[in-house]
Motif scaffolding. Structure first.
Motif, PDB file in Angstrom:
ATOM      1  N   LYS A 246     101.880  32.645  72.225  1.00 31.02           N
ATOM      2  CA  LYS A 246     102.956  33.497  72.740  1.00 31.02           C
ATOM      3  C   LYS A 246     103.266  33.072  74.164  1.00 31.02           C
ATOM      4  O   LYS A 246     102.467  33.288  75.071  1.00 31.02           O
TER       5      LYS A 246
ATOM      6  N   ARG B 281     106.574  33.442  75.608  1.00 28.67           N
ATOM      7  CA  ARG B 281     107.843  33.971  76.101  1.00 28.67           C
ATOM      8  C   ARG B 281     107.663  34.540  77.505  1.00 28.67           C
ATOM      9  O   ARG B 281     106.798  35.367  77.751  1.00 28.67           O
TER      10      ARG B 281
ATOM     11  N   ASP C 130     103.528  41.021  69.200  1.00 27.56           N
ATOM     12  CA  ASP C 130     103.868  40.271  67.989  1.00 27.56           C
ATOM     13  C   ASP C 130     105.371  40.272  67.732  1.00 27.56           C
ATOM     14  O   ASP C 130     105.942  39.267  67.289  1.00 27.56           O
TER      15      ASP C 130
ATOM     16  N   ASN D 299     107.060  38.233  70.768  1.00 26.53           N
ATOM     17  CA  ASN D 299     106.473  36.927  71.077  1.00 26.53           C
ATOM     18  C   ASN D 299     105.985  36.875  72.528  1.00 26.53           C
ATOM     19  O   ASN D 299     106.205  35.906  73.251  1.00 26.53           O
TER      20      ASN D 299
END
Length: 235
Positions: A3, A5, A40, A43
């Protein structure tokens, strides 16, 4: 998939984070599990979600938090009155969840210390289960209240910007008038100097005229008669 982002949080992201946290606490879960779920969906890491909630979002939902805590207490009390509470032994998966929860708490704690530049209270060893029991209508009413407040803030910002523009215009007008006043003051000083010079010229001319008249005027002559009286001699 990692992840990674790191873009800015949108208003919709904040709403999703708030709704998910409220739901998890209302259902007897923990905030950290809510951060997992939001991470989740968006992200993002759970730590990033926890940092966003504690640093920015939660302060807008303090009233909803208090309502949720009270409702959850009422719910737990009602369940306790109906059934006997059974505490099953902790299995391996629960132990793993507990260790993961503590690890995430430490990560969020480190992020909060880094952002606030001050030492914050360290989370306890036991996961804190905040009590959130609010219904959807209360959330909607609270969000509508926040929307109205946001409109008032935006309106105030627009008025502030208009006042700033008007102030800038008036400031420029004031500077123009001050420059004009300084120019007029200089002109007045110049006129005074010219007037004084002119008066000096007039005074010198007047003295010259008087002096010429005195020189051109005939000086009368007198003589004494036999009685000792003075009499003017005719020209």
């Amino acid at each position: 998939m990692a992840k990674v982002r790191q873009d800015a949080w949108s208003h919709e992201d904040d709403l999703l984070l708030a709704e998910t946290v409220l739901r998890h606490i209302r259902e007897g879960s923990t905030q950290l599990k809510a951060f997992d779920e939001v991470g989740d969906k968006l992200n993002r890491t759970s730590a990033a979600c926890g940092f966003r909630w504690n640093a920015e979002v939660r302060q807008n939902y303090e009233q909803a938090v208090q309502i949720a805590k009270k409702q959850r207490k009422d719910r737990k009390r009602a369940i306790a009155n109906q059934t006997e509470v059974y505490h099953p032994p902790m299995i391996e998966s629960e132990q793993q969840d507990t260790e993961k929860t503590r690890s995430m708490e430490e990560e969020v704690y480190s992020l909060l210390n880094w952002s606030s530049n001050r030492e914050l209270p360290r989370p306890s060893a036991e996961p804190v289960q905040e009590e959130y029991n609010i219904n959807l209508d209360q959330v909607i009413r609270y969000l509508q209240y926040l929307k109205k407040e946001q409109k008032l803030v935006q309106s105030s910002q627009v008025n502030h910007q208009n006042l700033v523009k008007e102030n800038d215009i008036l400031q420029k007008q004031l500077e123009t008038e001050q420059a004009r006043a300084r120019s007029l003051e200089k002109e007045l000083i110049t006129m005074k100097d010219d007037y004084q010079a002119f008066m000096q010229i007039v005074e010198r001319a007047r003295k010259m005229v008087v002096f010429d008249e005195e020189e051109s005027r005939p000086i009368p002559k007198f003589r004494m008669d036999k009685n000792g009286n003075l009499e003017q001699v005719a020209k």
